[in-house]
Scaffold this motif. Structure first.
Motif, PDB file in Angstrom:
ATOM      1  N   LEU A  32      -8.836   8.001   5.965  1.00  0.00           N
ATOM      2  CA  LEU A  32      -9.964   7.246   5.424  1.00  0.00           C
ATOM      3  C   LEU A  32     -10.987   8.181   4.781  1.00  0.00           C
ATOM      4  N   ALA A  33     -11.275   9.279   5.447  1.00  0.00           N
ATOM      5  CA  ALA A  33     -12.233  10.237   4.894  1.00  0.00           C
ATOM      6  C   ALA A  33     -11.739  10.800   3.570  1.00  0.00           C
ATOM      7  N   LEU A  34     -10.453  11.085   3.488  1.00  0.00           N
ATOM      8  CA  LEU A  34      -9.869  11.591   2.244  1.00  0.00           C
ATOM      9  C   LEU A  34      -9.917  10.527   1.155  1.00  0.00           C
ATOM     10  N   ASP A  35      -9.631   9.278   1.525  1.00  0.00           N
ATOM     11  CA  ASP A  35      -9.666   8.185   0.555  1.00  0.00           C
ATOM     12  C   ASP A  35     -11.070   7.993  -0.004  1.00  0.00           C
ATOM     13  N   ARG A  36     -12.063   8.087   0.866  1.00  0.00           N
ATOM     14  CA  ARG A  36     -13.447   7.951   0.393  1.00  0.00           C
ATOM     15  C   ARG A  36     -13.818   9.096  -0.535  1.00  0.00           C
ATOM     16  N   GLY A  63     -13.204   5.140  -1.895  1.00  0.00           N
ATOM     17  CA  GLY A  63     -12.850   3.955  -1.130  1.00  0.00           C
ATOM     18  C   GLY A  63     -14.030   3.374  -0.366  1.00  0.00           C
ATOM     19  N   GLY A  64     -14.155   2.044  -0.415  1.00  0.00           N
ATOM     20  CA  GLY A  64     -15.204   1.355   0.302  1.00  0.00           C
ATOM     21  C   GLY A  64     -16.539   1.301  -0.394  1.00  0.00           C
ATOM     22  N   LYS A  65     -16.678   1.991  -1.524  1.00  0.00           N
ATOM     23  CA  LYS A  65     -17.960   2.004  -2.235  1.00  0.00           C
ATOM     24  C   LYS A  65     -18.016   0.824  -3.210  1.00  0.00           C
ATOM     25  N   PRO A  66     -19.112   0.047  -3.170  1.00  0.00           N
ATOM     26  CA  PRO A  66     -19.198  -1.115  -4.068  1.00  0.00           C
ATOM     27  C   PRO A  66     -19.258  -0.735  -5.543  1.00  0.00           C
ATOM     28  N   GLY A 101       2.302   7.611  -9.720  1.00  0.00           N
ATOM     29  CA  GLY A 101       2.471   6.185  -9.492  1.00  0.00           C
ATOM     30  C   GLY A 101       1.735   5.722  -8.259  1.00  0.00           C
ATOM     31  N   LYS A 102       1.731   6.540  -7.195  1.00  0.00           N
ATOM     32  CA  LYS A 102       0.993   6.195  -5.983  1.00  0.00           C
ATOM     33  C   LYS A 102      -0.509   6.155  -6.252  1.00  0.00           C
ATOM     34  N   VAL A 103      -0.972   7.120  -7.037  1.00  0.00           N
ATOM     35  CA  VAL A 103      -2.394   7.153  -7.393  1.00  0.00           C
ATOM     36  C   VAL A 103      -2.766   5.928  -8.224  1.00  0.00           C
ATOM     37  N   ALA A 104      -1.911   5.583  -9.190  1.00  0.00           N
ATOM     38  CA  ALA A 104      -2.176   4.409 -10.019  1.00  0.00           C
ATOM     39  C   ALA A 104      -2.193   3.140  -9.179  1.00  0.00           C
ATOM     40  N   ASP A 105      -1.290   3.042  -8.206  1.00  0.00           N
ATOM     41  CA  ASP A 105      -1.272   1.869  -7.341  1.00  0.00           C
ATOM     42  C   ASP A 105      -2.549   1.765  -6.509  1.00  0.00           C
ATOM     43  N   ARG A 106      -3.121   2.907  -6.121  1.00  0.00           N
ATOM     44  CA  ARG A 106      -4.387   2.863  -5.359  1.00  0.00           C
ATOM     45  C   ARG A 106      -5.479   2.205  -6.187  1.00  0.00           C
ATOM     46  N   GLN A 107      -5.448   2.436  -7.488  1.00  0.00           N
ATOM     47  CA  GLN A 107      -6.430   1.787  -8.355  1.00  0.00           C
ATOM     48  C   GLN A 107      -6.081   0.330  -8.594  1.00  0.00           C
ATOM     49  N   ARG A 108      -4.819   0.038  -8.891  1.00  0.00           N
ATOM     50  CA  ARG A 108      -4.412  -1.323  -9.243  1.00  0.00           C
ATOM     51  C   ARG A 108      -4.621  -2.285  -8.085  1.00  0.00           C
ATOM     52  N   TYR A 109      -4.371  -1.814  -6.866  1.00  0.00           N
ATOM     53  CA  TYR A 109      -4.487  -2.672  -5.695  1.00  0.00           C
ATOM     54  C   TYR A 109      -5.714  -2.318  -4.860  1.00  0.00           C
ATOM     55  N   GLY A 110      -6.702  -1.718  -5.519  1.00  0.00           N
ATOM     56  CA  GLY A 110      -7.847  -1.174  -4.801  1.00  0.00           C
ATOM     57  C   GLY A 110      -8.685  -2.179  -4.040  1.00  0.00           C
ATOM     58  N   ASP A 111      -8.882  -3.371  -4.595  1.00  0.00           N
ATOM     59  CA  ASP A 111      -9.770  -4.335  -3.946  1.00  0.00           C
ATOM     60  C   ASP A 111      -9.241  -4.777  -2.588  1.00  0.00           C
ATOM     61  N   VAL A 112      -7.962  -5.099  -2.519  1.00  0.00           N
ATOM     62  CA  VAL A 112      -7.408  -5.552  -1.244  1.00  0.00           C
ATOM     63  C   VAL A 112      -7.269  -4.386  -0.273  1.00  0.00           C
ATOM     64  N   ILE A 113      -6.947  -3.194  -0.763  1.00  0.00           N
ATOM     65  CA  ILE A 113      -6.905  -2.019   0.108  1.00  0.00           C
ATOM     66  C   ILE A 113      -8.267  -1.796   0.736  1.00  0.00           C
ATOM     67  N   ASP A 114      -9.319  -1.907  -0.077  1.00  0.00           N
ATOM     68  CA  ASP A 114     -10.669  -1.738   0.458  1.00  0.00           C
ATOM     69  C   ASP A 114     -10.997  -2.811   1.488  1.00  0.00           C
ATOM     70  N   ASP A 115     -10.563  -4.033   1.235  1.00  0.00           N
ATOM     71  CA  ASP A 115     -10.812  -5.107   2.205  1.00  0.00           C
ATOM     72  C   ASP A 115     -10.169  -4.780   3.548  1.00  0.00           C
ATOM     73  N   ILE A 116      -8.943  -4.275   3.505  1.00  0.00           N
ATOM     74  CA  ILE A 116      -8.231  -3.963   4.753  1.00  0.00           C
ATOM     75  C   ILE A 116      -8.859  -2.758   5.457  1.00  0.00           C
ATOM     76  N   LEU A 117      -9.160  -1.719   4.698  1.00  0.00           N
ATOM     77  CA  LEU A 117      -9.601  -0.464   5.300  1.00  0.00           C
ATOM     78  C   LEU A 117     -11.081  -0.412   5.622  1.00  0.00           C
ATOM     79  N   TYR A 118     -11.897  -1.141   4.868  1.00  0.00           N
ATOM     80  CA  TYR A 118     -13.342  -0.964   5.015  1.00  0.00           C
ATOM     81  C   TYR A 118     -14.101  -2.240   5.364  1.00  0.00           C
ATOM     82  N   GLN A 119     -13.442  -3.378   5.358  1.00  0.00           N
ATOM     83  CA  GLN A 119     -14.115  -4.630   5.676  1.00  0.00           C
ATOM     84  C   GLN A 119     -13.627  -5.228   6.995  1.00  0.00           C
TER      85      GLN A 119
END
Length: 251
Positions: A53-57, A62-65, A197-215
C-alpha cells in the motif's frame, strides 16, 4: 518470425518444472476445519500488504482524490492490449496442457489477428469480430490436474496469490513460448512490455482498486475476499461472483 513455441529444450524444462511444481504443492498448507479462508500466514501477509500500500501511494498516488493519470488513456489502452497479446501463446500452451483444445484454437487465432491486423497487438481487432480472450495460466493447469490451492499469500509488489498460483507463476515464466521467441536484448523488451501492461491496468482499473484498498474498513480482508472469489470464479469453483474486469474502469 517467431521460433518454435516450445523447442526441445523448452519441453525438457517444462517437464522438470512440472515435477518440481508437484513436489512443492505436496507441502502446501492445508485449511483447518471451520476456517473461512486458508490464511495461516495472515500476520506476515498483512505486513507485506501494508508495504505494498505504501508503495502504491508513493508510485501511483493510490487513495488520493486528486490522483492524475500517468498515461494518456489511449496509450494505457494500447500498452495493455500489447501486454495481453504477448500472453496469448502461454495461454494457448496452458489450454493444451489442460486438455482444452477449443480455447487454445481461439487464443491462437486472437494472437495471429492482433499481431498482424492489430499492429503487433497495440489494437484489438479480434475482440471486435467476437474472438474474446480465454485467459488461463499454469495455476489453472495445476487446478485442472487436481493440485490443492494451498494457503493465501501476499507477495511484495505482485500482491495476492495462493501457494498453487505462486508455483504456477514460476512455471509460466519458464515455459512461456515468448521467452524463447526472441534473442537478447529483444526478450528484455518483451518483459518490460508485460510489466508496462500491469502499470497500465493500475490506471485503467484505478477507481475500483482504490475503493478496495483505501475505502474499506479492513483493506486486507477485502482484498483477500475479492481475490479469492474472483480466482474461484475463473476456475469454475464459484458459479456467480463479482468480476471486477467487467467494469472498464475498475478492477
Amino acid at each position: 518470425m517467431l521460433r518454435n513455441p516450445l523447442p526441445s529444450s523448452g519441453r525438457g524444462r517444462a517437464a522438470g518444472f512440472t515435477a518440481t511444481a508437484a513436489l512443492l504443492l505436496a507441502g502446501c498448507a492445508t485449511q483447518q476445519p471451520g476456517t473461512e479462508f486458508n490464511d495461516p500466514y495472515e500476520t506476515q501477509n498483512r505486513a507485506v500488504h501494508e508495504t505494498n500500500l505504501a508503495l502504491d501511494r508513493a508510485v501511483f498516488g493510490g487513495g488520493k482524490p486528486d490522483r492524475k493519470p500517468f498515461l494518456p488513456a489511449p496509450v494505457a489502452e494500447g500498452v495493455a492490449n500489447f501486454s495481453d497479446n504477448l500472453g496469448m501463446p502461454a495461454a494457448v500452451l496452458n489450454s493444451l496442457l489442460q486438455g482444452r483444445p477449443d480455447p487454445a484454437v481461439k487464443n491462437a487465432a486472437r494472437f495471429v489477428m492482433n499481431t498482424t491486423v492489430g499492429l503487433g497487438g497495440l489494437l484489438d481487432p479480434a475482440t471486435a469480430v467476437g474472438l474474446h480472450a480465454e485467459d488461463t495460466d499454469f495455476g489453472e493447469t495445476l487446478h485442472v490436474w487436481g493440485a490443492p490451492e494451498g494457503a493465501f499469500l501476499v507477495l511484495p509488489i505482485a500482491g495476492p496469490t495462493t501457494e498453487r498460483d505462486l508455483v504456477g507463476k514460476v512455471v509460466d515464466f519458464v515455459i512461456d513460448p515468448m521467452n524463447g521467441a526472441f534473442p537478447e536484448p529483444e526478450r528484455y523488451y518483451v518483459a518490460a512490455a508485460k510489466l508496462g501492461g500491469k502499470v497500465a491496468d493500475r490506471q485503467r482499473y484505478g477507481d475500483v482498486i482504490d475503493d478496495i484498498l483505501y475505502q474499506s474498513a479492513d483493506s486486507y480482508a477485502q482484498m483477500r475476499l475479492m481475490y479469492l472469489q474472483n480466482r474461484h470464479y475463473e476456475l469454475g469453483i464459484e458459479a456467480e461472483v463479482f468480476d471486477p474486469y467487467e467494469d472498464p474502469y475498475g478492477q
